[in-house]
Design an enzyme around this catalytic site. Structure first.
Site, PDB file in Angstrom:
ATOM      1  CD  GLU A  22      -5.689  -5.022  13.386  1.00 14.19           C
ATOM      2  OE1 GLU A  22      -4.256  -5.186  11.921  1.00 14.19           O
ATOM      3  OE2 GLU A  22      -5.689  -4.317  14.002  1.00 14.19           O
ATOM      4  CG  ASP A  70     -12.067  -0.706   3.619  1.00 13.22           C
ATOM      5  OD1 ASP A  70     -11.509  -1.527   2.278  1.00 13.22           O
ATOM      6  OD2 ASP A  70     -11.188   0.147   4.417  1.00 13.22           O
ATOM      7  CG  PHE A 115      -1.934   1.391   1.001  1.00 11.37           C
ATOM      8  CD1 PHE A 115      -3.146   1.256   0.558  1.00 11.37           C
ATOM      9  CD2 PHE A 115      -1.986   2.210   1.935  1.00 11.37           C
ATOM     10  CE1 PHE A 115      -4.420   1.873   0.049  1.00 11.37           C
ATOM     11  CE2 PHE A 115      -3.091   3.185   2.028  1.00 11.37           C
ATOM     12  CZ  PHE A 115      -3.668   3.417   0.954  1.00 11.37           C
ATOM     13  CE  LYS A 163     -11.738  -2.855   6.213  1.00 12.67           C
ATOM     14  NZ  LYS A 163     -10.401  -3.779   5.717  1.00 12.67           N
TER      15      LYS A 163
END
Lengths: 333, 333
Positions: free
Chosen positions: A281, A244, A15, A191
């Site tokens: 995560e 997202d 990223f 999310k």
């Protein structure tokens, strides 16, 4: 093109490197700073990143370097490192960063040890700087391939947010500005919890209607959580939360989604959470968010169901039954 | 179980029949009213619907009938017919409906000829009744298979909305109540426009990040349109707008999505819109909504791009370029 880079990106993952490409394609110099000297030297020499498409080499304006001295000239410093590594990275580099540099967090998550948002972590470790959060649906490979991508950049100062949006947007990479730093971070972090839930729905074969309803009702939870933490529900219904979530929950590229699918297919939570397994995560975020929802009286039945499944307190079928049997209610309360 | 049905569903398509199953499984009698005598007789005799799973026959409480006399005893009458057939259906059956019956619209769309919302159509054709709108992400087959499903039912009277939610929900079919009839209808109608846009993105190979951003930015348009028409932006971020959009835009079962994919792959709009081709509701809605956005100054760049592509005024690549080159802005304005 000036001689020295005004923009630095710490973290030479996919990223961070993709962002460097966007910035450099607009004729701006950018330093891509990494710790692993060999990896950085390879990127600099080959103009390629191991996780990015080989047909899109780094533009000339990108300098990959392991030397933190370059940070001194940067007026914008982006942290493109995993959320659990942010504090340590900040400590490693803080003495090198100019006093008036704007700091931008590209990671999504909550610090597990402290339960803090990443902007808090950065404010504490490098005080006195504007801190912005960049989040939303953007796969690094899509960005590098010049496919249309849009994300949100939030900073409490609207002028600073607009400036960052101008400096970091590209021809096919569009940054919307926002002043809702809390909302953007909550969208990005929570999310992942909903992505696990969507994975469970898929793994258990509950159908596309169920997944769509889960995303809509999950978004309602994100909105309530945002409102309780100084953010705006509209923000999590934007690129950072909803956008997202759609990307994560409909793509098998997501680790959180795959984690949920495995759960839904009957894998025991303790096996999936064993040390050495790839980090999902959202599994950690679910527990922290469920605890916060409990203590702050925020209605978050899906988040709490995910946390209860992970703790072994509830079976998947039990969780579904409990969710469907809640008293009928209004859609917005 | 009382002798006469208190609930009637006009329209024996897959969705109407699925709703009848939900209601009857809870021990309520329900009349399923259709015009095609042979088709209705087949459903009544076989206890099966040609478009629904064969392993889930109709419960005993469902009576499929072509005789509109049954409508007289119903205190709840649902219209599960296509949106463009609603006016004619209302005219056909209005003398049979009890004066105090609550009417529920299950179709999604805007009447093409008049540009009116379906609740307006029903208010005009059968005045003096409470009119509710039922919308959200629910494939008929998923509902019949008892997979978890959630939708919204909106009526201007909160008590009436709550009553309908109680009467029409089932064990695995959960109805959230709302008073935002405009918002629920706008969500259901305009999501078809965004589904076409998502199809274009897929057909043109623009990537998953682009689709996710499109859904988030499309939702912002739905919210602005809702606000301009007496609805609430939060409603379209719920089951009816967002939830349904996610379902439509990630499933190839949707006609609107397939229409968009064909456009994205280079099929000429005039071929896709030729008489005799299957109707993509969103193609009509896009034009009406784009006209309304123009005349009412509502910012709806995606809707207008879809309408311009359909009219041949803009190529797909031109539309993408225009969308990416709009001035950078804040996420919420």
């Amino acid at each position: 093109m000036s001689d020295r880079a005004d923009i630095a990106i710490i973290g030479a993952g996919a990223f961070g490197t993709a962002l460097a490409c966007v910035v450099a394609r607009r004729g701006q110099r950018v330093d891509l700073v990494g710790r692993n000297k060999q990896k950085i030297a390879d990127i600099e020499a080959s103009r390629l990143h191991p996780f990015l498409p080989r047909d899109a080499p780094l533009p000339a304006g990108v300098s990959a370097t392991a030397d933190p001295a370059c940070l001194q000239t940067a007026s914008i410093v982006l942290f493109a490192v995993p959320s659990q590594a942010l504090r340590e990275t900040a400590r490693d580099y803080r003495t090198r960063i100019a006093d008036d540099a704007a700091l931008v967090i590209c990671a999504k998550g909550i610090e597990q040890e402290s339960g803090r948002f990443l902007s808090d972590v950065l404010h504490r470790e490098i005080p006195g700087h504007d801190v912005a959060a960049l989040s939303g649906p953007g796969f690094a490979a899509d960005i590098v391939r010049r496919l249309p991508t849009a994300m949100t950049i939030a900073c409490s100062s609207p002028d600073q947010a607009a400036m960052l949006s101008q400096r970091l947007s590209g021809e096919t990479f569009r940054l919307y500005s926002s002043t809702d730093v809390a909302g953007v971070q909550i969208g990005g972090a929570l999310k992942n919890v909903m992505a696990i839930a969507c994975g469970v729905v898929e793994g258990r074969g509950l159908g596309e209607s169920a997944r769509a309803a889960l995303i809509a009702r999950g978004l309602a939870e994100l909105g309530r959580f945002a409102a309780a933490h100084g953010g705006r529900p509209q923000t999590v219904a934007g690129l950072s939360g909803l956008g997202d979530l759609v990307l994560t929950a409909t793509s098998h590229q997501s680790r959180n989604m795959r984690f949920g699918v495995a759960l839904g297919q009957g894998e025991a939570p303790q096996n999936l959470l064993a040390p050495g397994k790839p980090l999902a995560e959202g599994a950690y975020t679910a527990r922290i968010a469920a605890q916060m929802a409990d203590s702050e009286n925020i209605v978050m039945p899906i988040t709490q169901a995910v946390a209860a499944i992970l703790d072994g307190a509830l079976s998947i079928d039990g969780a579904i039954e409990a969710l469907m049997n809640r008293p009928l209610t209004t859609e917005i309360d």
